[in-house]
Structures are given as structure tokens and as C-alpha cells.
Design a protein around this motif. Structure first.
Motif, PDB file in Angstrom:
ATOM      1  N   UNK A 176     -14.885  39.817  46.993  1.00 55.18           N
ATOM      2  CA  UNK A 176     -13.258  39.096  46.630  1.00 55.18           C
ATOM      3  C   UNK A 176     -13.456  37.536  46.504  1.00 55.18           C
ATOM      4  N   UNK A 177     -12.566  37.316  45.686  1.00 56.10           N
ATOM      5  CA  UNK A 177     -12.359  35.798  45.198  1.00 56.10           C
ATOM      6  C   UNK A 177     -11.464  35.326  46.229  1.00 56.10           C
ATOM      7  N   UNK A 178     -11.264  34.167  46.871  1.00 58.91           N
ATOM      8  CA  UNK A 178     -10.563  33.448  47.436  1.00 58.91           C
ATOM      9  C   UNK A 178      -9.775  32.142  47.261  1.00 58.91           C
ATOM     10  N   UNK A 179     -10.350  31.603  46.179  1.00 61.67           N
ATOM     11  CA  UNK A 179      -9.986  30.323  45.640  1.00 61.67           C
ATOM     12  C   UNK A 179     -10.705  30.032  44.408  1.00 61.67           C
ATOM     13  N   UNK A 180      -9.894  29.548  43.188  1.00 66.19           N
ATOM     14  CA  UNK A 180     -10.469  29.057  41.791  1.00 66.19           C
ATOM     15  C   UNK A 180     -10.029  27.669  41.503  1.00 66.19           C
ATOM     16  N   UNK A 181     -10.912  26.938  41.171  1.00 64.70           N
ATOM     17  CA  UNK A 181     -10.579  25.637  40.618  1.00 64.70           C
ATOM     18  C   UNK A 181     -10.922  25.760  39.098  1.00 64.70           C
ATOM     19  N   UNK A 182      -9.883  25.050  38.327  1.00 58.57           N
ATOM     20  CA  UNK A 182      -9.987  25.034  36.917  1.00 58.57           C
ATOM     21  C   UNK A 182     -10.216  23.587  36.455  1.00 58.57           C
ATOM     22  N   UNK A 183     -11.242  23.324  35.789  1.00 57.45           N
ATOM     23  CA  UNK A 183     -11.888  22.054  35.345  1.00 57.45           C
ATOM     24  C   UNK A 183     -11.600  22.102  33.757  1.00 57.45           C
ATOM     25  N   UNK A 184     -11.050  20.933  33.419  1.00 52.83           N
ATOM     26  CA  UNK A 184     -11.045  20.763  31.735  1.00 52.83           C
ATOM     27  C   UNK A 184     -11.799  19.548  31.438  1.00 52.83           C
ATOM     28  N   UNK A 187     -15.259  29.709  41.040  1.00 51.26           N
ATOM     29  CA  UNK A 187     -14.639  30.757  41.725  1.00 51.26           C
ATOM     30  C   UNK A 187     -15.421  30.862  43.207  1.00 51.26           C
ATOM     31  N   UNK A 188     -14.573  30.580  44.143  1.00 53.88           N
ATOM     32  CA  UNK A 188     -15.212  30.656  45.516  1.00 53.88           C
ATOM     33  C   UNK A 188     -14.716  32.003  46.026  1.00 53.88           C
ATOM     34  N   UNK A 189     -16.071  32.621  46.488  1.00 55.27           N
ATOM     35  CA  UNK A 189     -15.973  34.443  47.078  1.00 55.27           C
ATOM     36  C   UNK A 189     -15.725  34.219  48.680  1.00 55.27           C
ATOM     37  N   UNK A 190     -15.236  35.209  49.143  1.00 56.98           N
ATOM     38  CA  UNK A 190     -15.070  35.521  50.584  1.00 56.98           C
ATOM     39  C   UNK A 190     -16.369  35.353  51.334  1.00 56.98           C
ATOM     40  N   UNK A 191     -17.349  35.412  50.735  1.00 60.85           N
ATOM     41  CA  UNK A 191     -18.662  35.115  51.662  1.00 60.85           C
ATOM     42  C   UNK A 191     -19.102  33.606  51.415  1.00 60.85           C
ATOM     43  N   UNK A 192     -18.253  32.585  51.091  1.00 59.06           N
ATOM     44  CA  UNK A 192     -18.257  31.221  51.057  1.00 59.06           C
ATOM     45  C   UNK A 192     -19.306  30.675  49.858  1.00 59.06           C
TER      46      UNK A 192
END
Length: 626
Positions: free
Chosen positions: A247-255, A325-330
Motif C-alpha cells: 500500500x502507498x503511504x506518501x506521495x510527493x508531487x514534483x513539477x 510514491x512511497x510504499x509501506x515497505x519503505x
């Protein structure tokens, strides 16, 4: 009497010969010795990053963070051959165990699977302060293995490269054989343009990214969702792929777009993100991505609104967006970019104006006013239509020192002996359009006897909005939005923003402390008289003279003609033709100043330009009058 006359003639011939030789030498020396970059560097136009700057889209990596301890010596890297006693206090350069650089929130761990054949590459990203002028050949190594060169900032001029102040995020690929699953160490070294010079740079934190080969790690994957054409503050989110239990835990958006340069590489049309610790003393400070579109901690599609308040107008189809996209497994997955995007404002326009004349060693100490930089609004621009304006600054040791723009005086709200970058509101009354010598003047002044207040490459930039403000929005819980807050109430010439806990803040005008004020009306007087009276106000004429480097008057004894005495003084201050003048607005009388064309520089134009140059008005001309 004959002998006296012969002596006078001989003496005159000797002076004449010395003068001709001196003039010839000066001209030859100037043309042969002065490098191009002795002129202030013009970075007024956008600088486009090459494709080599693109992230490895589709890659999967593990990120490990190192942070330097709460001490003054470990983060500094010094030339081992430095001769000054003050430099020797930092030697030998420390060999730092990774265990002393642990980032508590994400402890550093390397397992064997991080070093096996599934590893594609390992990249090191450094939070680097460029350090003392002349510092060069920065290097680091891990576990005593081979040294790695840290590249120079790619956009710096090819000469005097090591005299520009900078703070950036260089990236270096290392051998995976350098690392072990056990104890690891890291150390740095450096040189100087002078072998025994005090070369010193700083690193306050490091990212280690271990990239894995395709399809060797299971992670949450997805793609960016954003309209191909959007207005202010668009929503951006992720459409996740199915078929994984991760599962995803964090998303950073870069433009990608043209804007201010937040990561210090000098590219303004670039992917906008940075990795900086707020200060070298980092107790309790976070070390995260900053100056990007935003970060969402979910849930669902990890949507957020992109705050476009300070995103300039862009050509159609230029904008691109990707996500980490950072996942629950790091592990982290880099999406493919969403391309061919357009920002279409209705009833508003946002422009960016970059710095011109950025000099080497753009800093101030001992109350020296440095005012050679210009951030110009083009002639003909309708100032009355402006509804918002802010100056973006990147400083090191900016503290609360003075800066100004045109007729406006204010202070930094920055860091003591540390890096800081922020937007600062600029009132409408400080804005003027034009391409004259003093139009768009930016200046700094620091009253420190210690380390100078440094302005980082590529210098400040001005953001101007005309027309309406973007609609306000309420950030979703768990979302760290873009690095600019939303203004309160109705738009005005100097709107008051609402602060949010974001990586880069906008700073309202602090109360001005003691600062020089002019005895004229605050409307761009060409020759303000400095009285040194402490004031508390938000708009003060710029102190342009009297404290900085004065190139001086050309006719030193005010006799109306140029003689050998005037030439000797001119040649002494001329040096290599690299001097910046702070007295270009001073009235030096009929013969003018040495900076005869009043462009803030003393160079070959002032010496030899047709009709106005020093040599053109020299003896036997009966008058040096312009």
C-alpha cells in the motif's frame, strides 16, 4: 638657466614616456588579463535544464538519510593544506561513522539485498554549502575507498567559478562495493585556488538512494492525474495500479516549469524540488523534500491542490508533473511524467524577472552596501495593474540584515550561519519599470564583523501578479501543499498571507531597524544624502552612496585637467578592471567619476571609450570636462 630648462624638458619627457608606457600597459593588461566573468553575470533570462537532469522515471529505490550532529566542526570540510591558524582548528577533517549521522525518524540500515546484483546504481545527494571563496575540488569518500569528485554548479561562469556563493544539491553515483552491511564511514576533503588557501565547504545532510533493477521489488505504482489544461490551484492526484498487496503511504508531487531556482543549480526551467536541512545545527529539524508541488499522506488517491500563486505564466504544453510514491515497505516508485500540460489563468497573469549583474562574492559585511545587482521590470510595464509582488531570496547567514529594492528598505528573516530561502513581500510603491542604470536596483547590507551575509547563486528573483488572485482552498488533512501560503481577504498592493507549516515561507515586511535614510522624498532620488538616522518604516530610499566601494572622482585635485597624478590614482584603483562601484550616482563635477558611464563597473570602457573615456580626455587636452 639652460641646465634648469634642460632638466625640466628631460623630466617632462620622462613623465611622458612613463605615461605612454603605463597607458599601453594598462590597455594591454586589461585586454589580455581580464576574464569574461569579471563582468557581473547576467542571469536575467530563463536557464533551461538539460534532459540529463531528469529523474529516472519508472525506477524503484530505497532512500537512506544521514544528518550531521549538533556540533560546529563535523559539517565543515577544510583544505588540509590551509595555512591560516583559524583553518587549522577544523583539521584534520573528521571521519564520520554513519552511526553518528542517524536520522532518528528513518534509521540507516543496509542489508545484503541492498548490495547484490539486483542493484542498478547507488546515488548520493548532498546538501552542500559552497563555502569560502576560492574553494574548489570538493571530494568525499566512503569507508576510505576512492575519492569522488563533487561537481561544480553547472551554470556558474567558466571563470571565477569558485568565487560565487552557492548552496545546492549535487548528485554523485558511487560504487555499491563502497558500502557494507556493517559499519560505514564518510569523510570529505577540498582544495583551494591557492594551494594554502582556506578552502572550506559544508555538508549538513546526505541522501543515499539505492536503485533496484526493473521488476525486482514489489511496490505501489500508479500514474499522475491532472487535467491537460488547468486554471489556478489545480487538483493533482494518483491513479494506483491494482494487483499488489503493498500500500502507498506518501506521495510527493514534483513539477517542471519556469520559476525561481530553489535547488541552487541555476536552472530556472527545471524540475522544482530541493533537499535542504534548515541549518547545520539540526536538533529537532526535519529533513524532507521541499519547494515542490506538495506532499500528500493520503488516503485514497492522495489528492492535493497545487498552490500556483507564484508559478509564472508558461508557454502552452511546457508543464510536466511526476510523483514519488512511497510504499509501506519503505521503497519509493518514480512515476512516468504527465506531460504537455498548460496553465491557463483567467483574469490574471504572473511574471518572473530574474537577476542581472550577479557578481562573484555577492555578500556584505562591515556595513558594506553591495548594490550592483538589478532585477528589472521591462519599460512600459503597467505598474498600476500589479496586485501582488514578492522577491525570492536564497541566503547563507542572512540573519536580519538589511536589503532593499529601488526605494524600499527591509530586512531578511533568515538564519545565523546557515542556509535559508524565502519569498518576501514587496510593496507596490517599490516597483518601477525601466531599463535605466538604477532601475530595479537590489542591494544588501550586513553590519556583521564576522562571516558575511551571502546571497546564493543565481541571485534573487521577482514575482509579479496582475489581475485577480487565485481562489482560496482549504488544504486536506495530511497534505503539505506547495511552498506559498494563501493571502487573506481581498487582494491589495501588499496582501497579508496566512502562514502554513510549509518548507518555504513568504515573509511579510519586518519592522525596519536602524537604517540609513535619505533627506529626500521617497521617489528614486538620483543622489540621496545619507544621514544615518534610525527609522521605523516600510519604505525608505535606498542608500546608494558613501558606504560601499567608491571608485572615486576622476579629477583628483579638481584642477579641470587630467595629469599624471590623476592617471596614477586611476591606475591604482583600476587594478584588473574587475571593480564594482557603489558611487555611480554621485555628482563628481564637470570631469565626472572614474565610473564615467555610471554602470556600476570600472573597466576598459571607463578608460578608453570614445569621447568620454579617461584616455580620451587626458593631457594635452586642456580640459577633462565631459
Amino acid at each position: 638657466m639652460k641646465n634648469i630648462n634642460e632638466l625640466l624638458v628631460a623630466k617632462s619627457m620622462l613623465y611622458g614616456g612613463v605615461l605612454l608606457l603605463s597607458l599601453s600597459s594598462l590597455l594591454l593588461f586589461t585586454y589580455m588579463r581580464v576574464p569574461e566573468s569579471s563582468e557581473p553575470e547576467d542571469v536575467s533570462a530563463a536557464v533551461v535544464a538539460p534532459a540529463s537532469q531528469d529523474p529516472p522515471f519508472g525506477a524503484v529505490y530505497k532512500e537512506i538519510k544521514l544528518k550531521w550532529p549538533d556540533a560546529n566542526k563535523p559539517w565543515r570540510v577544510t583544505n588540509p593544506n590551509a595555512g591560516r591558524e583559524e583553518a587549522k582548528a577544523f583539521l584534520p577533517n573528521p571521519i564520520l561513522p554513519f552511526s553518528s549521522l542517524i536520522y532518528d525518524q528513518e534509521p540507516f540500515t543496509i542489508s545484503q539485498e541492498d548490495l547484490n546484483d539486483d542493484v542498478e546504481k547507488i546515488e548520493v545527494i548532498i546538501d552542500r554549502w559552497g563555502g569560502h571563496k576560492g574553494t574548489k575540488d570538493e571530494k568525499f569518500r566512503i569507508n576510505g575507498n576512492s575519492w569522488y569528485n563533487i561537481p561544480d554548479v553547472p551554470t556558474l561562469p567558466s571563470t571565477e567559478t569558485h568565487d560565487y556563493y552557492h548552496h545546492d544539491n549535487p548528485r554523485i553515483v558511487i560504487n555499491k562495493s563502497d558500502l557494507t552491511t556493517g559499519s560505514n564511514t564518510i569523510e570529505g576533503t577540498t582544495g583551494h585556488t591557492s594551494p594554502s588557501g582556506w578552502g572550506q565547504w559544508g555538508w549538513t545532510s546526505v541522501l543515499v538512494r539505492i536503485y533496484y533493477k526493473d521488476n525486482t521489488r514489489e511496490v505501489a505504482k500508479g500514474s499522475v492525474v491532472i487535467p491537460s489544461s488547468f486554471g489556478e490551484n489545480p487538483e493533482v492526484k494518483v491513479s494506483f495500479e491494482s494487483g499488489t498487496s503493498i500500500s502507498p503511504t506518501k506521495v510527493d508531487y514534483i513539477g517542471y516549469y519556469e520559476g525561481v531556482d530553489e535547488d541552487g543549480d541555476g536552472y530556472t526551467s527545471d524540475w522544482h524540488e530541493g533537499y535542504f536541512s534548515p541549518k547545520q545545527i539540526q536538533t529537532g529539524k526535519s529533513f524532507e523534500i521541499s519547494n515542490h508541488i506538495g506532499t500528500s499522506n493520503g488516503p485514497g488517491d492522495f489528492a492535493l491542490n497545487w498552490d500556483t500563486r507564484y508559478v509564472p505564466d508558461q508557454a502552452s504544453g511546457v508543464i510536466k508533473v511526476f510523483a514519488r510514491i512511497k510504499s509501506s515497505n519503505g521503497l519509493t516508485y518514480i512515476t512516468q511524467p504527465k506531460t504537455n500540460l498548460s496553465l491557463n489563468r483567467i483574469g490574471a497573469s504572473v511574471k518572473i524577472f530574474h537577476a542581472q549583474n550577479v557578481p562573484p562574492r555577492f555578500g556584505s559585511r562591515k556595513n558594506n552596501i553591495v548594490d550592483v545587482v538589478r532585477v528589472r521590470i521591462p519599460a512600459g510595464f503597467d505598474i498600476t495593474s500589479i496586485t501582488d509582488s514578492a522577491m525570492f531570496w536564497r541566503t547563507w547567514n542572512g540573519k536580519e540584515y538589511d536589503w532593499g529594492y529601488n526605494n524600499y528598505t527591509t530586512k531578511f528573516n533568515a538564519v545565523n550561519h546557515g542556509f535559508h530561502q524565502s519569498y518576501y513581500n514587496v510593496p507596490k510603491t517599490a516597483l518601477m519599470a525601466g531599463n535605466g542604470a538604477t532601475d530595479g536596483k537590489v542591494w544588501i547590507k550586513a553590519d556583521t564583523e564576522d562571516h558575511a551575509a551571502e546571497v546564493m547563486w543565481p541571485g534573487p528573483a521577482l514575482i509579479i501578479r496582475t489581475g485577480t488572485f487565485p481562489p482560496t482552498f482549504t488544504p486536506t488533512p495530511g497534505v503539505v501543499s506547495s511552498p506559498t501560503p494563501t493571502p487573506n481577504g481581498s487582494p491589495s498592493a501588499t496582501p497579508t498571507p496566512t502562514f502554513t507549516n510549509t518548507p518555504t515561507e513568504i515573509i511579510n515586511t519586518p519592522t525596519a531597524g536602524p537604517s540609513p535614510t535619505a533627506t529626500v522624498t521617497p521617489i528614486f532620488s538620483p543622489t540621496p544624502t545619507i544621514t544615518g538616522v534610525p527609522v521605523t518604516q516600510t519604505s525608505t530610499p535606498v542608500p546608494s552612496i558613501g558606504t560601499g566601494v567608491a571608485c572615486g572622482k576622476a579629477d583628483v585635485n579638481d584642477d579641470g585637467v587630467f595629469t599624471i597624478a590623476d592617471f596614477a590614482e586611476f591606475a591604482q584603483i583600476y587594478g584588473r578592471g574587475t571593480l564594482f562601484c557603489d558611487d555611480m550616482l554621485v555628482d563628481y563635477g564637470v570631469c565626472g567619476g572614474r565610473d564615467v558611464n555610471k554602470d556600476g563597473k570600472l573597466n576598459i570602457v571607463d578608460f578608453g571609450a570614445l569621447n568620454i573615456g579617461f584616455a580620451q580626455r587626458y593631457y594635452p587636452r586642456e580640459s577633462c570636462s565631459l
